[in-house]
Design an enzyme around this catalytic site. Structure first.
Site, PDB file in Angstrom:
ATOM      1  N   PRO A  15       7.675  -0.660  14.315  1.00  0.00           N
ATOM      2  CG  PRO A  15       5.622  -1.428  13.525  1.00  0.00           C
ATOM      3  CD  PRO A  15       6.239  -0.408  14.424  1.00  0.00           C
ATOM      4  CG  ASN A  16       8.632  -4.275   9.900  1.00  0.00           C
ATOM      5  OD1 ASN A  16       9.063  -5.369  10.243  1.00  0.00           O
ATOM      6  ND2 ASN A  16       7.353  -4.055   9.660  1.00  0.00           N
ATOM      7  NE  ARG A  23       9.705  -3.050   5.654  1.00  0.00           N
ATOM      8  CZ  ARG A  23       8.884  -2.078   6.013  1.00  0.00           C
ATOM      9  NH1 ARG A  23       9.302  -1.096   6.778  1.00  0.00           N
ATOM     10  NH2 ARG A  23       7.633  -2.086   5.620  1.00  0.00           N
ATOM     11  CE1 TYR A  28       9.574   2.950   4.644  1.00  0.00           C
ATOM     12  CE2 TYR A  28       9.995   0.777   3.728  1.00  0.00           C
ATOM     13  CZ  TYR A  28       9.123   1.708   4.258  1.00  0.00           C
ATOM     14  OH  TYR A  28       7.796   1.394   4.398  1.00  0.00           O
ATOM     15  CG  ASN A  80       9.049   6.246  11.469  1.00  0.00           C
ATOM     16  OD1 ASN A  80       7.990   5.662  11.261  1.00  0.00           O
ATOM     17  ND2 ASN A  80      10.001   6.349  10.555  1.00  0.00           N
ATOM     18  CB  ALA A  83       2.723  -0.638   9.805  1.00  0.00           C
ATOM     19  CD  GLU A 104       2.571  10.526  11.807  1.00  0.00           C
ATOM     20  OE1 GLU A 104       1.916   9.544  12.171  1.00  0.00           O
ATOM     21  OE2 GLU A 104       2.178  11.343  10.952  1.00  0.00           O
ATOM     22  CG  HIS A 106       5.478   8.408   8.307  1.00  0.00           C
ATOM     23  ND1 HIS A 106       5.334   7.110   8.738  1.00  0.00           N
ATOM     24  CD2 HIS A 106       4.487   9.121   8.879  1.00  0.00           C
ATOM     25  CE1 HIS A 106       4.281   7.044   9.539  1.00  0.00           C
ATOM     26  NE2 HIS A 106       3.759   8.252   9.647  1.00  0.00           N
ATOM     27  NE  ARG A 113       5.316   3.380   0.721  1.00  0.00           N
ATOM     28  CZ  ARG A 113       5.752   2.656   1.728  1.00  0.00           C
ATOM     29  NH1 ARG A 113       6.138   3.228   2.852  1.00  0.00           N
ATOM     30  NH2 ARG A 113       5.805   1.344   1.629  1.00  0.00           N
TER      31      ARG A 113
END
Length: 163
Positions: A15-16, A23, A28, A80, A83, A104, A106, A113
């Site tokens: 998502p996103n 964004r 990012y 990735n 969330a 994985e 990110h 964070r």
């Protein structure tokens, strides 16, 4: 899609990630999803692999992609989950169920964070997790996955071999 599924890797973005480039660029960066996909295709090609890139904002679609990877016999997965990494037991279970080598990724350093981002369900189902390298994390992930599955650098397409 590659003729030989055993040379195909799935790059799954959650998502996103379709909003990359606009964004929260301070977190990012300015690279777009198209930039990420181009980087993945180029990196996979260096190892004689084909990267099939997908993005979905829907958890079930990502689970379906993981299941499809098993059915098609793909060599590995770069994930990735965004969330969903922090919330999705369904993605964790899908990855555990298919037993496909997974890395994985990110873009940001999730450990630097908010505290709710420090835990990843999907990391527990991956053989490696990379975070904080920006989109270069995808290149690192594919390189690590290639080593794990025994893919070797294709010297005809490896730009470092041409120097």
């Amino acid at each position: 899609m590659a003729d030989d599924p055993h040379k195909t890797i799935y790059v799954l973005n959650g998502p996103n990630l379709n909003l990359l480039g606009t964004r929260e660029p301070e977190t990012y960066g300015h690279a777009t999803l198209a930039d990420v996909e181009r980087l993945c295709v180029e990196t996979a090609t260096r190892f004689g692999l084909v990267a099939e890139c997908r993005q979905s904002n829907h958890e079930g679609v990502l689970v379906d992609c993981v299941h499809e990877a098993r059915v098609k016999g793909v060599a590995g997965i770069i994930l990735n989950a965004g969330a969903y990494s922090h919330t999705s037991i369904a993605l964790h279970d899908a990855l555990m169920g298919v037993k496909i080598p997974t890395v994985e990724v990110h873009i940001s350093n999730i450990h630097a964070r908010e505290s709710f981002r420090h835990h990843s369900f999907t990391a527990k189902a991956a053989f490696a997790s990379i975070c904080g390298f920006g989109i270069d994390g995808y290149r690192l992930a594919i390189t690590g996955l290639a080593a794990k599955i025994g893919a070797t650098t294709d010297t005809k397409t490896d730009i470092t071999a041409q120097a």
